[in-house]
Write an enzyme that holds these catalytic residues in place. Structure first.
Site, PDB file in Angstrom:
ATOM      1  N   HIS A 108      77.538 132.011  39.948  1.00 24.85           N
ATOM      2  CA  HIS A 108      76.219 131.633  40.469  1.00 24.85           C
ATOM      3  C   HIS A 108      75.963 132.415  41.760  1.00 24.85           C
ATOM      4  O   HIS A 108      76.893 132.931  42.373  1.00 24.85           O
ATOM      5  CB  HIS A 108      76.179 130.128  40.727  1.00 24.85           C
ATOM      6  CG  HIS A 108      76.420 129.311  39.490  1.00 24.85           C
ATOM      7  ND1 HIS A 108      75.546 128.349  39.052  1.00 24.85           N
ATOM      8  CD2 HIS A 108      77.438 129.318  38.595  1.00 24.85           C
ATOM      9  CE1 HIS A 108      76.016 127.794  37.947  1.00 24.85           C
ATOM     10  NE2 HIS A 108      77.167 128.362  37.650  1.00 24.85           N
ATOM     11  N   ASN A 159      68.163 124.195  44.387  1.00 25.76           N
ATOM     12  CA  ASN A 159      69.049 124.650  43.308  1.00 25.76           C
ATOM     13  C   ASN A 159      69.999 123.529  42.881  1.00 25.76           C
ATOM     14  O   ASN A 159      69.930 122.404  43.376  1.00 25.76           O
ATOM     15  CB  ASN A 159      69.798 125.930  43.709  1.00 25.76           C
ATOM     16  CG  ASN A 159      70.816 125.700  44.809  1.00 25.76           C
ATOM     17  OD1 ASN A 159      71.187 124.571  45.117  1.00 25.76           O
ATOM     18  ND2 ASN A 159      71.278 126.776  45.419  1.00 25.76           N
ATOM     19  N   VAL A 206      53.708 135.290  54.500  1.00 15.67           N
ATOM     20  CA  VAL A 206      53.548 136.706  54.850  1.00 15.67           C
ATOM     21  C   VAL A 206      52.917 137.441  53.675  1.00 15.67           C
ATOM     22  O   VAL A 206      53.334 137.280  52.523  1.00 15.67           O
ATOM     23  CB  VAL A 206      54.921 137.312  55.217  1.00 15.67           C
ATOM     24  CG1 VAL A 206      54.832 138.821  55.341  1.00 15.67           C
ATOM     25  CG2 VAL A 206      55.430 136.680  56.506  1.00 15.67           C
ATOM     26  N   VAL A 266      60.023 125.953  50.387  1.00 16.32           N
ATOM     27  CA  VAL A 266      60.325 124.887  51.345  1.00 16.32           C
ATOM     28  C   VAL A 266      61.378 125.465  52.291  1.00 16.32           C
ATOM     29  O   VAL A 266      62.061 126.434  51.938  1.00 16.32           O
ATOM     30  CB  VAL A 266      60.869 123.638  50.585  1.00 16.32           C
ATOM     31  CG1 VAL A 266      62.156 123.947  49.824  1.00 16.32           C
ATOM     32  CG2 VAL A 266      61.078 122.450  51.496  1.00 16.32           C
ATOM     33  N   MET A 297      73.262 123.632  43.194  1.00 19.06           N
ATOM     34  CA  MET A 297      74.352 123.549  44.174  1.00 19.06           C
ATOM     35  C   MET A 297      75.724 124.006  43.690  1.00 19.06           C
ATOM     36  O   MET A 297      76.691 123.933  44.456  1.00 19.06           O
ATOM     37  CB  MET A 297      74.466 122.117  44.730  1.00 19.06           C
ATOM     38  CG  MET A 297      73.217 121.632  45.408  1.00 19.06           C
ATOM     39  SD  MET A 297      73.203 119.844  45.661  1.00 19.06           S
ATOM     40  CE  MET A 297      73.142 119.260  43.987  1.00 19.06           C
ATOM     41  N   THR A 333      65.498 128.448  48.031  1.00 21.78           N
ATOM     42  CA  THR A 333      66.080 128.020  46.762  1.00 21.78           C
ATOM     43  C   THR A 333      67.355 127.212  46.986  1.00 21.78           C
ATOM     44  O   THR A 333      67.747 126.419  46.126  1.00 21.78           O
ATOM     45  CB  THR A 333      66.296 129.249  45.856  1.00 21.78           C
ATOM     46  OG1 THR A 333      65.049 129.961  45.774  1.00 21.78           O
ATOM     47  CG2 THR A 333      66.694 128.846  44.462  1.00 21.78           C
ATOM     48  N   HIS A 382      69.445 132.917  38.327  1.00 19.21           N
ATOM     49  CA  HIS A 382      70.292 133.685  39.247  1.00 19.21           C
ATOM     50  C   HIS A 382      69.723 135.098  39.382  1.00 19.21           C
ATOM     51  O   HIS A 382      70.361 136.076  39.008  1.00 19.21           O
ATOM     52  CB  HIS A 382      71.729 133.712  38.727  1.00 19.21           C
ATOM     53  CG  HIS A 382      72.353 132.356  38.665  1.00 19.21           C
ATOM     54  ND1 HIS A 382      73.439 132.060  37.873  1.00 19.21           N
ATOM     55  CD2 HIS A 382      72.044 131.209  39.307  1.00 19.21           C
ATOM     56  CE1 HIS A 382      73.769 130.783  38.040  1.00 19.21           C
ATOM     57  NE2 HIS A 382      72.934 130.247  38.899  1.00 19.21           N
TER      58      HIS A 382
END
Ligand SMILES: Cc1cc2nc3c(=O)[nH]c(=O)nc-3n(C[C@H](O)[C@H](O)[C@H](O)COP(=O)(O)OP(=O)(O)OC[C@H]3O[C@@H](n4cnc5c(N)ncnc54)[C@H](O)[C@@H]3O)c2cc1C
Length: 608
Positions: free
Chosen positions: A584, A126, A269, A118, A128, A122, A540
Site C-alpha cells: 500500500h 484511507n 490552488v 480534508v 490505514m 487521503t 494506490h
C-alpha cells in the site's frame, strides 16, 4: 474496494458527526492574517504535505504557508474511528468525488476514484493498512532515477523516522506478532497491530498451519521482505484507538501552534504562476488560489520554494492548468505552454483489487455494525468511553504477500513485472465482515486480493479538458489493461480459494456471498470473467509526476523532486513514484516526504 460498494453512497448511521470549516488557533481563521510572502508554500495539506510542513517549521526562523483545499478533520467520527474508514470515502464530503472514464479492463465501467478532500488528505480517509513494499521496489526506484538515496537501505531510516509503533488498543501481548527491530517508535505516524480480537483469528492461524507448504508465516511484512502471512499493521494509534492521519500526527496541536506555520483551509490552488527566469529557465514562486470555492482568485509568493503536494490526481492537474505539460495538447486547449513536459499526468499506475466473500456460520462478524443503527451507536459510545472494542480495528486483521513462481507460463510471453526475486505479485487480506455494501441479512468473511504488480502497459493518465482550473480532471486508471494483469490476479483468486478450503473453515464457511464467485473447480475463463466484472481499485495511485534521472527528457521531476526545466518548484507526494510499490502507498508516501524535507533543508543550507 469491491466495485459494488463504489456505485452507491452508503448510508452511515452515526450518533454524532461534526464538520468544521475554518478552525481556531494557528489555522488561519481570516484572510487578514495571511501574509503576501512566505519562505515556503506547500500546496495540499495531505499525507505528504503535512510531513513537509512539520519538518520545515522545526526551524522557527522558517515561515511556511500550507494551503489545503478541504476543511478541518477535527471531530469527524468517520475519519477518527478506524472501523468507519470505509464510510470516510468514497462519495462523502471528505472526498474529491472523482470518477474514472470507462475502463476497458473492467468491461467498460467507470469507477469512483476517491482522494481525501480534508486536512490530512487521503491519510484521513484511507483504510490505514500499513505496508512499506519490498526492498527491491526501492532499489528499483534508485536504479531508474539514478539516485541511491531512493534505495531501501537509504529509505529504511525514513520509514522508521516517520513511524511511532504503539501498543494495540486492548494492550494484549504482541510478542511474536511483529518484529520491533524494523519499526520506529518516535515518529509522528502511529502504527499498531489489531486492537480487538475477532472470531476469525484462530481459524485463520490454524488455516495457515494446515496449508503450511503454501502459506508460509512472516513475522513482519514491513522488513523489506514481505513474502508470507502474518498480522496486519495499521496506521492507528493503539492507546487512543484512533486513526493516525498526517493531520492527527504531523499536525498535532503542538505543531499547529507553531507561529511560523500558517495553515489556510478551504483554499484551492488553481495554478503556479511564473515570477521571472534565470538564464532562460522559468521561475515559479507564486501560487494562485481561491477560498471557499466561490471566492475571487488571490496570489501568494514564496521566497524559496513552492512545494506541490496535492496528490497523484491534483498535482498534475495544477501543473497542466499552469501551462506545464504536453505543449501541443495544452495549446489545443488554449493554455499557453510555459514548460513542455509531456509526462505530466501520464504513467498513472494503480493496484486492482477484488473481494471474495462467504456467508459464515457465526453472529460475531462485524456486519451488523453497518446495518443496524442502534448497534452502531452503542459501539461508538463504547469507542468514545473506552477506546476499545470492535471499532478500534481497521479493515484487515491478517495479511499476506505471495510471489508467483518465475517459471510460470504467465511470464513466457511477457516480462515479469515484479521489482525483484523477493518481491510479491499479489496481496491477500482478511476481513471479519463483507467488504462492500452490507446486505440486509447474513454474516460474512471477506478475503481480498490486490494485484501488486500491474504490467508495464497498465498505465492510466490524468488530463484536463478546459481552461477552467476548477473543472474536474479526466482520469483513466488503466486497470487490468496489461496482458499479465488478469492472469496474475487469477493466481491470487486461486490462492484465496485454496486458503478458504482449509479444514479450519469447514464448520464456519457456509457458501459464497456472490453466486458468480469462482470456486476451486472454476476454469481460468470463468475466473477471468469474474475479475473483469468485479474488480475495482485499491486507490494506490502513483506515477503522474514521475521521477527520472536529472537531465532525462522523460519524467516530471528530478530525483531531488525538483520540477524539471523550472526553478522554485518541488513535488512531494505519491505522484513522484515511477512504479507502484508492491504494498500500500501511504507508508512510502510518509517516507518520501521525510526524505524530501531533508533534501529541501539541505538545499537551503547550501543556498544560504
Ligand atoms: C479510499 C482509500 C483507501 C486507501 N487505503 C489505503 C490503505 O489502507 N493503506 C495505504 O497505505 N494506502 C491507502 N490508500 C492510498 C494512500 O492513502 C495514498 O496513496 C496516500 O495517502 C497519498 O498521499 P499524497 O500525499 O500523495 O496525497 P493526499 O494525501 O491525497 O494529499 C493531497 C492533499 O492535497 C489537497 N489538494 C488537492 N488539490 C489541491 C488544490 N488544488 N489546492 C489545495 N489543496 C489541494 C487534497 O485535498 C489533499 O489534502 C488509500 C486511498 C484511498 C483513496
Amino acid at each position: 474496494m469491491p466495485r459494488s460498494s463504489l456505485k452507491t453512497v452508503t448510508t452511515v448511521f452515526l450518533a454524532s458527526s461534526v464538520y468544521f470549516g475554518l478552525a481556531q488557533g494557528i489555522i488561519l481563521n481570516s484572510l487578514d492574517s495571511l501574509k503576501a510572502n512566505y519562505d515556503y508554500i506547500i500546496v495540499g495539506g495531505g499525507t505528504a504535505g503535512n510531513v513537509v510542513a512539520n519538518r520545515l517549521t522545526e526551524d522557527h526562523a522558517v515561515k511556511v504557508l500550507l494551503l489545503e483545499a478541504g476543511a478541518s478533520d477535527t471531530g469527524v467520527l468517520e475519519i477518527e474511528i478506524p472501523f468507519l474508514c470505509t464510510r470516510a470515502a468514497p462519495q462523502t464530503p471528505w472526498d474529491w468525488n472523482y470518477t474514472t472514464v470507462p475502463q476497458p479492463g473492467l468491461n467498460g465501467v467507470s469507477i469512483p476514484y476517491p482522494r481525501g478532500y480534508v486536512l490530512g488528505g487521503t491519510s484521513s480517509v484511507n483504510c490505514m493498512v500499513y505496508t512499506r513494499g519490498s526492498k527491491a521496489d526501492f532499489d528499483r526506484y534508485a536504479r531508474v532515477t539514478g539516485d541511491k538515496g531512493w534505495s531501501w537501505q537509504n529509505m529504511f531510516p525514513y520509514f522508521k523516522k516517520s513511524e511511532k509503533f504503539t501498543p494495540p488498543s486492548d494492550g494484549h501481548n504482541t510478542t511474536g506478532e511483529f518484529n520491533p527491530s524494523v519499526h520506529g517508535f518516535d515518529g509522528f505516524h502511529s502504527v499498531s497491530l489489531p486492537g480487538a480480537p475477532t472470531v476469525i483469528d484462530n481459524r485463520f492461524n490454524l488455516a495457515l498451519e494446515q496449508l503450511h507448504g503454501e502459506f508460509i508465516p512472516n513475522l513482519d511484512d514491513n522488513s523489506g521482505s514481505p513474502l508470507g502471512f502474518g498480522w496486519s499493521q495499521s496506521g492507528i494509534d493503539g492507546p487512543s484507538g484512533t486513526r493516525s492521519s498526517s493531520a492527527a500526527g504531523y499536525l498535532a496541536t503542538s505543531i499547529r501552534n507553531r507561529s511560523n506555520l500558517h495553515i489556510l483551509l478551504n483554499a484551492q490552488v488553481s495554478r503556479l504562476l511564473p515570477t521571472g527566469n534565470e538564464k532562460g529557465v522559468p521561475i515559479f514562486r507564486k501560487v494562485e488560489f481561491r477560498v471557499d470555492r466561490e471566492g475571487p482568485l488571490r496570489t501568494v509568493t514564496a521566497s524559496r520554494e513552492v512545494i506541490v503536494s496535492a496528490g497523484s490526481i491534483n498535482t498534475p492537474q495544477i501543473l497542466l492548468n499552469s501551462g506545464i505539460g504536453n505543449a501541443g495538447r495544452l495549446k489545443s486547449l488554449g493554455i499557453p505552454s510555459l514548460i513542455d513536459l509531456s509526462d505530466v499526468g501520464e504513467n498513472l499506475s494503480d493496484h486492482p483489487l477484488t473481494v471474495l466473500a462467504w456467508f459464515v456460520n457465526s453472529n460475531e462478524t462485524y456486519d451488523a455494525y453497518y446495518r443496524n443503527s442502534t448497534l452502531q451507536a452503542e459501539e461508538i459510545q463504547t469507542w468514545e468511553s473506552t477506546r476499545e472494542g470492535a471499532f478500534v480495528n481497521g479493515i484487515a486483521q491478517h495479511i499476506g504477500f505471495v510471489r508467483v513462481p518465475d517459471n510460470s507460463s504467465i511470464f513466457h510471453s511477457s516480462p515479469n513485472p515484479s521489482s525483484g526475486p523477493n518481491s510479491p505479485h499479489f496481496e491477500i487480506f482478511v476481513s471479519n465482515y463483507l467488504l462492500g455494501n452490507t446486505p440486509p441479512t447474513g454474516n460474512f468473511l471477506s478475503i481480498s486480493a490486490i494485484l501488486l504488480t500491474p504490467g508495464s502497459s497498465a498505465r492510466g493518465s490524468v488530463k484536463i479538458n478546459s481552461t477552467n482550473s476548477f473543472d474536474v480532471p479526466i482520469i483513466d486508471a488503466g486497470l487490468l489493461t496489461d496482458k499479465t494483469d488478469v492472469p496474475l490476479l487469477r493466481e491470487a483468486v486461486r490462492s484465496i480459494l485454496r486458503l478458504s478450503s482449509a479444514p479450519a473453515w469447514s464448520d464456519y464457511i457456509i457458501g459464497p456471498a456472490n453466486l458468480s464467485q469462482p470456486t476451486i473447480t472454476s476454469s481460468d475463463a470463468e475466473i477471468d470473467a469474474f475479475l473483469r466484472a468485479n474488480t475495482g481499485s485499491a486507490y494506490h495511485v502513483v506515477g503522474t509526476s514521475s521521477m527520472s534521472p536529472k537531465g532525462m527528457k522523460t519524467g516530471v521531476v528530478d530525483p531531488d523532486l525538483r520540477l524539471k526545466k523550472a526553478i522554485g518548484v518541488r513535488i512531494v507526494d505519491a505522484s513522484v513514484l515511477p512504479f507502484v510499490p508492491a504494498g500500500h502507498t501511504q507508508a512510502p508516501t510518509y517516507a518520501i516526504a521525510e526524505r524530501a524535507a531533508d533534501l529541501i533543508k539541505a538545499a537551503n543550507l547550501v543556498s544560504s
